[in-house]
Enzyme design. Structure first.
Site, PDB file in Angstrom:
ATOM      1  N   ASP A  49       0.810  -1.231   0.000  1.00  0.00           N
ATOM      2  CA  ASP A  49       0.000   0.000   0.000  1.00  0.00           C
ATOM      3  C   ASP A  49       0.840   1.275   0.000  1.00  0.00           C
ATOM      4  O   ASP A  49       0.640   2.169  -0.826  1.00  0.00           O
ATOM      5  CB  ASP A  49      -1.035  -0.033   1.137  1.00  0.00           C
ATOM      6  CG  ASP A  49      -0.428  -0.030   2.530  1.00  0.00           C
ATOM      7  OD1 ASP A  49       0.752  -0.413   2.697  1.00  0.00           O
ATOM      8  OD2 ASP A  49      -1.146   0.362   3.479  1.00  0.00           O
ATOM      9  N   ASN A  84       2.778   1.666  -3.317  1.00  0.00           N
ATOM     10  CA  ASN A  84       1.940   2.180  -4.407  1.00  0.00           C
ATOM     11  C   ASN A  84       1.819   3.700  -4.297  1.00  0.00           C
ATOM     12  O   ASN A  84       1.876   4.422  -5.292  1.00  0.00           O
ATOM     13  CB  ASN A  84       0.525   1.577  -4.349  1.00  0.00           C
ATOM     14  CG  ASN A  84       0.540   0.053  -4.373  1.00  0.00           C
ATOM     15  OD1 ASN A  84       1.501  -0.550  -4.837  1.00  0.00           O
ATOM     16  ND2 ASN A  84      -0.510  -0.570  -3.861  1.00  0.00           N
ATOM     17  N   TYR A 123      -0.540 -14.962   1.183  1.00  0.00           N
ATOM     18  CA  TYR A 123       0.621 -14.180   1.649  1.00  0.00           C
ATOM     19  C   TYR A 123       1.696 -15.045   2.297  1.00  0.00           C
ATOM     20  O   TYR A 123       1.383 -15.967   3.045  1.00  0.00           O
ATOM     21  CB  TYR A 123       0.173 -13.149   2.685  1.00  0.00           C
ATOM     22  CG  TYR A 123      -0.700 -12.065   2.108  1.00  0.00           C
ATOM     23  CD1 TYR A 123      -0.147 -10.908   1.580  1.00  0.00           C
ATOM     24  CD2 TYR A 123      -2.089 -12.205   2.087  1.00  0.00           C
ATOM     25  CE1 TYR A 123      -0.952  -9.907   1.048  1.00  0.00           C
ATOM     26  CE2 TYR A 123      -2.903 -11.209   1.543  1.00  0.00           C
ATOM     27  CZ  TYR A 123      -2.317 -10.076   1.030  1.00  0.00           C
ATOM     28  OH  TYR A 123      -3.106  -9.101   0.489  1.00  0.00           O
ATOM     29  N   TRP A 124       2.939 -14.686   2.031  1.00  0.00           N
ATOM     30  CA  TRP A 124       4.096 -15.231   2.746  1.00  0.00           C
ATOM     31  C   TRP A 124       4.878 -14.007   3.241  1.00  0.00           C
ATOM     32  O   TRP A 124       5.802 -13.545   2.587  1.00  0.00           O
ATOM     33  CB  TRP A 124       4.985 -16.048   1.810  1.00  0.00           C
ATOM     34  CG  TRP A 124       4.404 -17.341   1.345  1.00  0.00           C
ATOM     35  CD1 TRP A 124       4.685 -18.578   1.841  1.00  0.00           C
ATOM     36  CD2 TRP A 124       3.461 -17.536   0.278  1.00  0.00           C
ATOM     37  NE1 TRP A 124       3.967 -19.530   1.151  1.00  0.00           N
ATOM     38  CE2 TRP A 124       3.200 -18.918   0.193  1.00  0.00           C
ATOM     39  CE3 TRP A 124       2.798 -16.681  -0.605  1.00  0.00           C
ATOM     40  CZ2 TRP A 124       2.329 -19.465  -0.739  1.00  0.00           C
ATOM     41  CZ3 TRP A 124       1.917 -17.214  -1.532  1.00  0.00           C
ATOM     42  CH2 TRP A 124       1.692 -18.590  -1.594  1.00  0.00           C
ATOM     43  N   ARG A 125       4.431 -13.440   4.356  1.00  0.00           N
ATOM     44  CA  ARG A 125       5.035 -12.185   4.794  1.00  0.00           C
ATOM     45  C   ARG A 125       5.387 -12.189   6.282  1.00  0.00           C
ATOM     46  O   ARG A 125       5.861 -11.182   6.800  1.00  0.00           O
ATOM     47  CB  ARG A 125       4.111 -11.008   4.468  1.00  0.00           C
ATOM     48  CG  ARG A 125       2.855 -10.949   5.323  1.00  0.00           C
ATOM     49  CD  ARG A 125       1.775 -10.035   4.791  1.00  0.00           C
ATOM     50  NE  ARG A 125       2.152  -8.638   4.678  1.00  0.00           N
ATOM     51  CZ  ARG A 125       1.254  -7.660   4.432  1.00  0.00           C
ATOM     52  NH1 ARG A 125      -0.027  -7.959   4.288  1.00  0.00           N
ATOM     53  NH2 ARG A 125       1.654  -6.419   4.333  1.00  0.00           N
ATOM     54  N   GLY A 135     -15.467   5.151  -2.335  1.00  0.00           N
ATOM     55  CA  GLY A 135     -15.619   4.535  -3.657  1.00  0.00           C
ATOM     56  C   GLY A 135     -16.084   5.552  -4.678  1.00  0.00           C
ATOM     57  O   GLY A 135     -15.491   6.629  -4.804  1.00  0.00           O
ATOM     58  N   ALA A 136     -17.180   5.241  -5.391  1.00  0.00           N
ATOM     59  CA  ALA A 136     -17.696   6.141  -6.429  1.00  0.00           C
ATOM     60  C   ALA A 136     -18.492   7.323  -5.851  1.00  0.00           C
ATOM     61  O   ALA A 136     -18.840   8.248  -6.575  1.00  0.00           O
ATOM     62  CB  ALA A 136     -18.566   5.347  -7.394  1.00  0.00           C
ATOM     63  N   ASP A 188      -4.804   3.924  -2.327  1.00  0.00           N
ATOM     64  CA  ASP A 188      -3.368   4.290  -2.254  1.00  0.00           C
ATOM     65  C   ASP A 188      -3.043   5.376  -3.269  1.00  0.00           C
ATOM     66  O   ASP A 188      -2.275   6.309  -2.991  1.00  0.00           O
ATOM     67  CB  ASP A 188      -2.472   3.074  -2.567  1.00  0.00           C
ATOM     68  CG  ASP A 188      -2.828   1.850  -1.736  1.00  0.00           C
ATOM     69  OD1 ASP A 188      -3.368   2.019  -0.630  1.00  0.00           O
ATOM     70  OD2 ASP A 188      -2.571   0.724  -2.216  1.00  0.00           O
TER      71      ASP A 188
HETATM   72  P1  ADP Z   1     -10.026   1.901  -1.100  1.00  0.00           P
HETATM   73  O1  ADP Z   1      -9.351   1.532  -2.369  1.00  0.00           O
HETATM   74  O2  ADP Z   1      -9.068   2.349  -0.045  1.00  0.00           O
HETATM   75  O3  ADP Z   1     -11.026   0.870  -0.631  1.00  0.00           O
HETATM   76  P2  ADP Z   1     -12.218   3.503  -2.162  1.00  0.00           P
HETATM   77  O4  ADP Z   1     -12.858   2.283  -2.720  1.00  0.00           O
HETATM   78  O5  ADP Z   1     -13.073   4.369  -1.304  1.00  0.00           O
HETATM   79  O6  ADP Z   1     -10.863   3.225  -1.390  1.00  0.00           O
HETATM   80  O7  ADP Z   1     -11.723   4.333  -3.423  1.00  0.00           O
HETATM   81  C1  ADP Z   1     -10.758   5.351  -3.306  1.00  0.00           C
HETATM   82  C2  ADP Z   1     -10.984   6.359  -4.404  1.00  0.00           C
HETATM   83  O8  ADP Z   1     -10.894   5.717  -5.694  1.00  0.00           O
HETATM   84  C3  ADP Z   1     -12.352   7.037  -4.403  1.00  0.00           C
HETATM   85  O9  ADP Z   1     -12.406   8.125  -3.511  1.00  0.00           O
HETATM   86  C4  ADP Z   1     -12.458   7.468  -5.855  1.00  0.00           C
HETATM   87  O10 ADP Z   1     -11.675   8.597  -6.097  1.00  0.00           O
HETATM   88  C5  ADP Z   1     -11.823   6.284  -6.582  1.00  0.00           C
HETATM   89  N1  ADP Z   1     -12.815   5.259  -6.936  1.00  0.00           N
HETATM   90  C6  ADP Z   1     -12.982   4.053  -6.357  1.00  0.00           C
HETATM   91  N2  ADP Z   1     -13.991   3.355  -6.950  1.00  0.00           N
HETATM   92  C7  ADP Z   1     -14.463   4.147  -7.936  1.00  0.00           C
HETATM   93  C8  ADP Z   1     -15.489   4.015  -8.943  1.00  0.00           C
HETATM   94  N3  ADP Z   1     -16.253   2.925  -9.038  1.00  0.00           N
HETATM   95  N4  ADP Z   1     -15.668   5.041  -9.805  1.00  0.00           N
HETATM   96  C9  ADP Z   1     -14.914   6.152  -9.743  1.00  0.00           C
HETATM   97  N5  ADP Z   1     -13.928   6.335  -8.835  1.00  0.00           N
HETATM   98  C10 ADP Z   1     -13.713   5.366  -7.926  1.00  0.00           C
END
Ligand code: ADP
Length: 315
Positions: free
Chosen positions: A34, A37, A103-105, A234-235, A265
């Site tokens: 992480d 990256n 994993y092997w860590r 996420g989105a 990351d």
């Molecule tokens: P993690 O990878 O730590 O689980 P998230 O899933 O919340 O974090 O995603 C981190 C960032 O990646 C989001 O804030 C957004 O900018 C981008 N991202 C993740 N999934 C999507 C998606 N389906 N569409 C657009 N952007 C996304």
């Protein structure tokens, strides 16, 4: 001189390349983790960076150092441990398209980060003029109790000298003895954090939820002295909490998502690079979304550098 140092573990990654003879699998080797990256993306965005980890004295550790150096990342804080090799993980693609991780860590040299007195004083000196340190909940988990105790003392001294701390809680339950142990370690680290880059899914997993997880995050950290809390969802739009103010930044739609590995990351790298360049939280979140939006359209946590930069230029 590095403006930010990222602290954690980089592993050897073996991912499916193609089917091998007699139903076997061929694997492609690369490197991932992480904080790794994040540091690579930060460097690609032009931020002077250093990586802090512990590696072995083997061929793969040499290759990791070469890779970091090719990305113009300062490797002087990396300690080499005689007779050790880096941690390794393998990604297995099952026929239904699901990905399983093995994993092997357990004996990786990175587990000894913040354990060795002489290394700690050398690191303090090396990072004396570094503006910010970045680490994650995975870094916290792998170094164990005594590593965490030393880390907290280290960060207290670093902060007393004017340094800032950024933290992503990246919760991986199997790296901890219990949720309570992880909660306590997170509380201790967040008490020293200036910029928290949290993910709503991890918050729910680590602390549980009664339904309104966003309200619970706000309540949980209301009395903490964290300058900026950035909540990735996420989105869904990103929520930024600064004191009593709350702001939401839209996430641009990505229709062709291939693999969300390292979305968080890469987001963190985009955010930190802008933050360190003096940009506002809104500008930082917008850059973070652009960076994460690129990585999820490709397989793997770190993609080809030119591909990343070309796509960034078009966003
Ligand atoms: P993690 O990878 O730590 O689980 P998230 O899933 O919340 O974090 O995603 C981190 C960032 O990646 C989001 O804030 C957004 O900018 C981008 N991202 C993740 N999934 C999507 C998606 N389906 N569409 C657009 N952007 C996304």
């Amino acid at each position: 001189m590095a403006q930010i140092a990222c602290i954690g573990e980089v592993m050897i990654e073996l991912a499916a390349a193609e089917a091998g003879p007699q139903g076997g699998e061929r694997k492609a080797l690369s490197y991932a983790g992480d904080t790794y990256n994040t540091v690579v993306t930060l460097a690609r965005l032009g931020t002077p960076t250093a990586y802090v980890t512990r590696l072995g004295d083997d061929h793969y550790s040499d290759a990791i150092i070469d890779r970091l150096a090719q990305e113009s990342i300062d490797t002087n804080c990396i300690v080499r441990h005689e007779g050790k090799v880096p941690g390794l993980y393998m990604i297995h693609n099952s026929p239904d398209g699901e990905r399983e991780f093995f994993y092997w860590r357990d004996r990786a040299p990175a587990r000894q980060l913040f354990h060795i007195e002489g290394e700690l004083s050398a690191l303090a000196e090396q990072l004396d003029n570094t503006e910010m340190l970045y680490l994650s909940g995975i870094t916290l988990a792998i170094i164990g109790d005594s590593g965490r105790q030393n880390l907290i003392k280290f960060l207290q001294t670093y902060k007393a000298r004017g340094g800032k701390v950024a933290f992503d809680s990246n919760y991986r339950p199997r790296l901890w003895e219990s949720p309570q142990q992880a909660q306590q370690a997170n509380r201790d680290l967040l008490a020293l954090t200036d910029l928290a880059l949290l993910t709503l899914d991890d918050e729910e997993l680590l602390w549980g939820t009664d339904g309104d997880a966003v309200a619970e995050v706000k309540a949980r950290y209301r009395d903490c002295d964290i300058g900026q809390i950035v909540l990735k969802r996420g989105a869904e739009d990103v929520i930024i909490l600064q004191g009593d103010s709350e702001e939401r930044v839209d996430v641009p739609k990505v229709t062709d998502v291939v693999d969300t590995t390292a979305a968080g990351d890469t987001f963190n790298a985009g955010y930190l690079a802008a933050h360190l360049a003096g940009k506002t939280a809104t500008e930082a979140a917008a850059q973070a979304n652009r960076c994460a939006g690129i990585i999820i359209r490709h397989r793997g946590g770190v993609i080809d550098k030119q591909l990343f930069l070309d796509e960034l230029a078009t966003r």
